[in-house]
Design an enzyme around this catalytic site. Structure first.
Site, short mmCIF file in Angstrom:
data_model
loop_
_atom_site.label_atom_id
_atom_site.label_comp_id
_atom_site.label_asym_id
_atom_site.label_seq_id
_atom_site.Cartn_x
_atom_site.Cartn_y
_atom_site.Cartn_z
N ARG A 1 18.66 16.87 -16.87
CA ARG A 1 19.98 16.77 -17.66
C ARG A 1 19.68 15.73 -17.72
O ARG A 1 19.97 14.57 -16.49
CB ARG A 1 20.53 17.75 -17.94
CG ARG A 1 20.95 17.81 -16.13
CD ARG A 1 22.42 18.86 -16.05
NE ARG A 1 22.95 17.29 -16.87
CZ ARG A 1 23.65 16.23 -16.45
NH1 ARG A 1 23.16 15.89 -14.93
NH2 ARG A 1 24.67 15.27 -17.01
N GLY A 2 20.82 15.49 -18.57
CA GLY A 2 21.62 13.77 -18.94
C GLY A 2 20.76 12.69 -19.91
O GLY A 2 19.17 12.90 -19.57
N ALA A 3 21.46 12.81 -20.91
CA ALA A 3 20.51 11.67 -21.84
C ALA A 3 19.11 11.27 -20.85
O ALA A 3 18.04 10.53 -21.78
CB ALA A 3 21.44 11.37 -23.16
N ARG B 1 16.47 19.89 -26.65
CA ARG B 1 17.84 19.46 -26.72
C ARG B 1 18.03 19.25 -28.13
O ARG B 1 17.84 17.44 -28.44
CB ARG B 1 17.69 18.94 -25.57
CG ARG B 1 18.05 19.34 -24.30
CD ARG B 1 18.58 20.15 -23.50
NE ARG B 1 20.54 20.23 -23.98
CZ ARG B 1 20.93 19.65 -22.94
NH1 ARG B 1 20.86 19.05 -22.15
NH2 ARG B 1 22.63 19.41 -23.08
N CYS C 1 32.68 15.24 -17.45
CA CYS C 1 31.20 15.18 -17.02
C CYS C 1 30.35 14.40 -16.23
O CYS C 1 30.63 14.06 -15.10
CB CYS C 1 30.00 15.63 -18.00
SG CYS C 1 28.20 16.33 -18.78
N ASP D 1 25.39 10.84 -25.35
CA ASP D 1 24.17 11.81 -26.07
C ASP D 1 23.42 10.83 -27.14
O ASP D 1 22.47 10.81 -27.48
CB ASP D 1 24.66 12.90 -26.28
CG ASP D 1 24.91 13.39 -24.55
OD1 ASP D 1 25.79 13.73 -24.40
OD2 ASP D 1 23.90 14.00 -23.93
N ASN E 1 29.26 13.63 -27.57
CA ASN E 1 29.55 13.40 -25.64
C ASN E 1 29.48 14.91 -25.32
O ASN E 1 29.79 15.09 -26.40
CB ASN E 1 30.01 12.28 -25.48
CG ASN E 1 29.91 12.08 -23.57
OD1 ASN E 1 28.49 12.04 -22.98
ND2 ASN E 1 30.88 12.57 -22.86
N LYS E 2 29.75 15.32 -24.40
CA LYS E 2 29.33 16.16 -23.98
C LYS E 2 31.60 17.50 -24.10
O LYS E 2 32.08 16.35 -24.65
CB LYS E 2 29.60 16.58 -22.43
CG LYS E 2 30.05 17.86 -21.14
CD LYS E 2 29.63 18.93 -21.57
CE LYS E 2 27.55 18.49 -21.80
NZ LYS E 2 26.32 19.35 -22.19
N LYS F 1 20.32 5.47 -26.75
CA LYS F 1 21.13 6.62 -27.33
C LYS F 1 21.61 6.48 -28.71
O LYS F 1 22.59 7.13 -29.51
CB LYS F 1 21.91 6.94 -26.20
CG LYS F 1 21.41 7.10 -24.62
CD LYS F 1 22.54 7.31 -23.93
CE LYS F 1 21.51 7.53 -22.55
NZ LYS F 1 22.72 7.63 -21.54
P1 RI2 Z 1 23.34 10.18 -18.91
C1 RI2 Z 1 24.97 14.10 -20.55
O1 RI2 Z 1 24.91 15.34 -21.56
C2 RI2 Z 1 26.70 14.60 -20.52
O2 RI2 Z 1 27.23 15.18 -21.85
C3 RI2 Z 1 26.16 13.09 -20.62
O3 RI2 Z 1 27.88 12.70 -20.80
C4 RI2 Z 1 25.42 12.21 -21.07
O4 RI2 Z 1 23.81 13.11 -21.38
C5 RI2 Z 1 24.90 10.91 -20.67
O5 RI2 Z 1 24.37 11.29 -19.09
P2 RI2 Z 1 23.99 16.90 -20.27
O6 RI2 Z 1 22.14 16.80 -20.71
O7 RI2 Z 1 22.58 9.19 -19.80
O8 RI2 Z 1 24.57 17.46 -19.70
O9 RI2 Z 1 24.72 8.44 -18.70
O10 RI2 Z 1 24.61 18.21 -21.57
O11 RI2 Z 1 23.09 9.90 -17.62
#
Ligand code: RI2
Length: 314
Positions: A25-27, A68, A132, A201, A211-212, A237
Site C-alpha cells: 500500500r501507499g500510492a 485501487r 495516515c 493519492d 488523499n486518505k 500523482k
Molecule cells: P505515499 C496512502 O493510501 C495514503 O493516502 C497516503 O497519503 C498516500 O497513499 C500516499 O502515500 P493507502 O494506500 O506514496 O494507504 O506518500 O490507501 O507513501
C-alpha cells in the site's frame, strides 16, 4: 484471445492481489511494485509478434489498474512502463524492463528530493501534524529531523486500517518526539500545530487533493486555525485525466474494515470511503521533486512534466 485468470503471469496476479488487499500500500509503493511486476511479465510473457506482446502488456496493465481505482500513480506508472516504439520483440521486452527500472529509480529519488524541498519550510521546533502513512510526507519530516530542527510530530491513527501505526513505528525508529491521536482529536490539538504535512493519492489539474479519508477535515481545521497545510507528492500523482474534468473515482472498501460484525446488521449499512477531496484553496503548497508549487500550478506539472496537452484529453 485474452488471458484467463491464472494465465496472465504470476507476478502480475500476485502483485495485483497484494495491492488490492493492501498488503502492498501507499500510492508510491504500489506504483513501483506494479512497474516491477510489468518488467518481470514483459521478460517472460509468450508472444509471437510485437502486436501480441503489446496487447498482453496492455491486459496486464489493466489488471493492475483496477486494483485501487483512485490511485493515479498506478495509471501513470503503467503508461510510462509499457510505452515503447520498438518493432523487434526482444528489443521491446528490454525497453519495457528498462522503463520499469527507470520509473522505480526516479520514484525513489523523487521521494528523497521532496524531503529536501519540503524540509526548507519547516522551522526549528515546529510541531508537524501528519495523517495516515505517506512516505513522501515522512521524507519531509525525516529530513527536518536529520537537519536538527528539533521538531515534534502528531500522527493520527487513521481508521479504519490504522496506517498511523506504521507512521509512529517509523517515527519511533528515527527517535522523533511524537504523539499519536485518534482521528477525531485533530481539532483539539490543531492550536498546537505549526504545519500540517500529508501525502497524496491524486492531485487534480485544479490543484485539489485526493488523499486518505479524513484529510479534508484536517485541512478545514488547519484553515480555521491559520495553520499552513503542505502536501508532499511526486509528479506521477498528478492526474492527466482531470484536465478534461474527469472526476476522480473514490474507492469504497469493504464494510468489514470498519465494523467486522456488519453481517448481523439488518437496516444499517456500513460505508467505507477510503479517500476524500480537499479543495485547492485549503492547500498552501505542494512539494514535488521538481519544486514547491502553489496548488493552482498543478496544470503545469501535468503539461510539462507528464507531457499531456489539453487536446490529449478531448
Ligand atoms: P505515499 C496512502 O493510501 C495514503 O493516502 C497516503 O497519503 C498516500 O497513499 C500516499 O502515500 P493507502 O494506500 O506514496 O494507504 O506518500 O490507501 O507513501
Amino acid at each position: 484471445m485474452p488471458f484467463e485468470r491464472g494465465q496472465i503471469g504470476m507476478s502480475i496476479e500476485t502483485t495485483a492481489e497484494k495491492i488490492r488487499t493492501m498488503q502492498i500500500r501507499g500510492a508510491g509503493l504500489i506504483a513501483r511494485q506494479a512497474a516491477l511486476a510489468l518488467k518481470e511479465f514483459a521478460l517472460v510473457v509468450p508472444a509471437s509478434s510485437i502486436e501480441e506482446f503489446n496487447s498482453r502488456m496492455a491486459e496486464a496493465g489493466e489488471m493492475l489498474l483496477h486494483t485501487r481505482p483512485t490511485a493515479v500513480s498506478l495509471g501513470n506508472a503503467v503508461r510510462m512502463v509499457v510505452r515503447h516504439k520498438e518493432s523487434d520483440l526482444g528489443v521491446a521486452r528490454a525497453a519495457v524492463a528498462k522503463n520499469a527500472d527507470e520509473f522505480v529509480e526516479s520514484s525513489l529519488q523523487a521521494v528523497g528530493r521532496i524531503g529536501e524541498i519540503g524540509s526548507r519550510r519547516v522551522q526549528s521546533g515546529d510541531c508537524i501534524l501528519t495523517h495516515c502513512n505517506s512516505s513522501a510526507a515522512l521524507s519531509v519530516i525525516e529530513k527536518a529531523h536529520l537537519e536538527g530542527k528539533g521538531i515534534h510530530v502528531i500522527a493520527t491513527e487513521s481508521r479504519p486500517r490504522y496506517q498511523g501505526h506504521l507512521t509512529i513505528k517509523r517515527l519511533d525508529d528515527l527517535g522523533i518526539d511524537a504523539q499519536m491521536i485518534v482521528d477525531s482529536a485533530v481539532r483539539t490539538v490543531m492550536n498546537e500545530v505549526d504545519l500540517v504535512v500529508v501525502g497524496a493519492d491524486v492531485i487534480t489539474a485544479s490543484g485539489s487533493l485526493v488523499n486518505k479519508i479524513g484529510t479534508s477535515q484536517i485541512a478545514l481545521s488547519a484553515h480555521e486555525a491559520r495553520t499552513p497545510f503542505m502536501v508532499a507528492a511526486e509528479t506521477y500523482k498528478f492526474s492527466p485525466e482531470t484536465l478534461a474534468g474527469a472526476p476522480v473515482v473514490i474507492e469504497e472498501r469493504g464494510p468489514e474494515e470498519v465494523y467486522p460484525a456488519y453481517r448481523e446488521l439488518r437496516s444499517v449499512r456500513i460505508r467505507n470511503p477510503a479517500f476524500d477531496v480537499t479543495p485547492h484553496h485549503y492547500i498552501d503548497v505542494i512539494c514535488t521533486e521538481v519544486g514547491a508549487i502553489p496548488p493552482e500550478m498543478s496544470y503545469l506539472i501535468i503539461k510539462e512534466r507528464l507531457g499531456w496537452q489539453l487536446s490529449d484529453s478531448l
